[in-house]
Design an enzyme around this catalytic site. Structure first.
Site, PDB file in Angstrom:
ATOM      1  N   LYS A  64       0.798  -1.235   0.000  1.00  0.00           N
ATOM      2  CA  LYS A  64       0.000   0.000   0.000  1.00  0.00           C
ATOM      3  C   LYS A  64       0.834   1.290   0.000  1.00  0.00           C
ATOM      4  CE  LYS A  64      -4.249  -1.728   2.070  1.00  0.00           C
ATOM      5  NZ  LYS A  64      -5.275  -1.542   3.104  1.00  0.00           N
ATOM      6  N   ASP A 100     -10.126   2.928   1.758  1.00  0.00           N
ATOM      7  CA  ASP A 100     -10.256   2.169   3.017  1.00  0.00           C
ATOM      8  C   ASP A 100     -11.013   2.960   4.070  1.00  0.00           C
ATOM      9  OD1 ASP A 100      -8.985  -0.248   2.480  1.00  0.00           O
ATOM     10  OD2 ASP A 100      -6.994   0.586   2.861  1.00  0.00           O
TER      11      ASP A 100
END
Ligand SMILES: NC(=O)c1ccc[n+]([C@@H]2O[C@H](COP(=O)([O-])OP(=O)(O)OC[C@H]3O[C@@H](n4cnc5c(N)ncnc54)[C@H](OP(=O)(O)O)[C@@H]3O)[C@@H](O)[C@H]2O)c1
Length: 272
Positions: A64, A100
């Site tokens: 990420k 997210d």
């Protein structure tokens, strides 16, 4: 178009089921599949995807942060959080987004309503907790961050705005007065399903307990909360809403969250 999940390892993921169910429901001719990518192959994998004109991708552990250097530009969501979980391919230009936290907060507000007046206890100071804390701190009336390593909670609280404090998990009696309790630690995750980060005596009616752990679907913390008469929200909704947001970026269409939830649930149930 082809869509992928880049991670390592990615064997246990509900994302293909979730997205393929939504593609099917909307009659889109797309396919979402797993693309296991070793850390040292990340750059060449992104290059290959570019050459093959892929539709987009999700990015998960451990890529990420590393993926950022392979993006052409970052959306404000990814800049703010410092991590990318969604790649948009806009005519060959790769844009890194982060859905997210948007997903996590959307699941929370749909269940709880307006957060402005709420007192929130957030458990954890790892990647997920830090990102959630950034969004919550300016919105809620009080945010208490409790972490096993108290110094991490304290450091995090100090850089955040609002009425925000950090302390150790030993201070968990504050949970009693919270309107919302969020577990963003990994405590209670499979295989340690008999563990909870909070002593059940502090949970009460009138409170919402949100566990972002989604495997198992109903954690020990959520079971304790139900017994105490509290409302609960499971982490699969956070996962689903981050998926909904990624899907919207890729297709400009709104998928049905319930369709994605049910597809993910079936996969999780098959594992158990
Ligand atoms: N639903 C979703 O979409 C979603 C999204 C992201 C993450 N998650 C889940 O959220 C959890 C945390 O993820 P993350 O990426 O933030 O992980 P992380 O960065 O590794 O952070 C782990 C956190 O858990 C705490 N912790 C670990 N073991 C503990 C123990 N035995 N007792 C007390 N605290 C403990 C750590 O405390 P220390 O700082 O003291 O080590 C830290 O605060 C995972 O279960 C993950 O699956 C769910």
């Amino acid at each position: 178009m082809n869509y992928y999940l880049l991670g390592y390892p990615v064997g246990h993921s509900v994302s293909p089921a979730m997205h393929n169910a939504a593609f099917k429901e909307l009659g889109l001719p797309h396919i979402y599949s797993l693309l296991e990518t070793e850390p040292e192959k990340l750059g060449e994998t992104v290059q290959r995807l570019r050459e093959n004109k892929f539709g987009g991708a999700n990015v998960t552990t451990p890529h990420k942060i590393e993926i950022i250097k392979h993006m052409d530009t970052l959306a404000p969501s990814a800049k703010r959080i410092g991590a990318v979980n969604t790649i948009e391919n806009r005519g060959g230009q790769l844009i890194g987004h982060n859905t997210d936290v948007i997903g996590g907060i959307k699941a929370l507000t749909l269940k709880y309503g307006e957060l402005t007046e709420s007192r929130v206890v957030l458990l954890g100071a790892g990647g997920a907790a830090r990102a959630l804390a950034q969004e919550l701190a300016p919105k809620v009336s009080e945010l208490v961050i409790l972490n096993r390593s108290p110094d991490k909670a304290d450091k995090l609280a100090r850089i955040l705005p609002g009425n925000t404090v950090g302390a150790g998990l030993g201070e968990q009696q504050v949970v009693k007065t919270a309107d919302i309790v969020i577990n963003a630690t990994s405590v209670g995750m499979t295989p340690n399903t008999s563990e909870s980060p909070i002593d059940a005596q502090y949970l009460r009616q009138g409170q919402l307990v949100y566990d972002i752990v989604y495997n198992p679907i109903k954690t020990k913390l959520m079971q304790d909360a139900e017994k105490a008469g509290a409302e609960t929200l499971g982490g699969l909704w956070m996962l689903v809403y981050q998926g909904v947001e990624s899907f919207k970026i890729w297709t400009d269409q709104e998928p049905t969250a319930e369709t994605m939830y049910n597809a993910a649930l079936r996969v999780l149930e098959d594992w158990h």
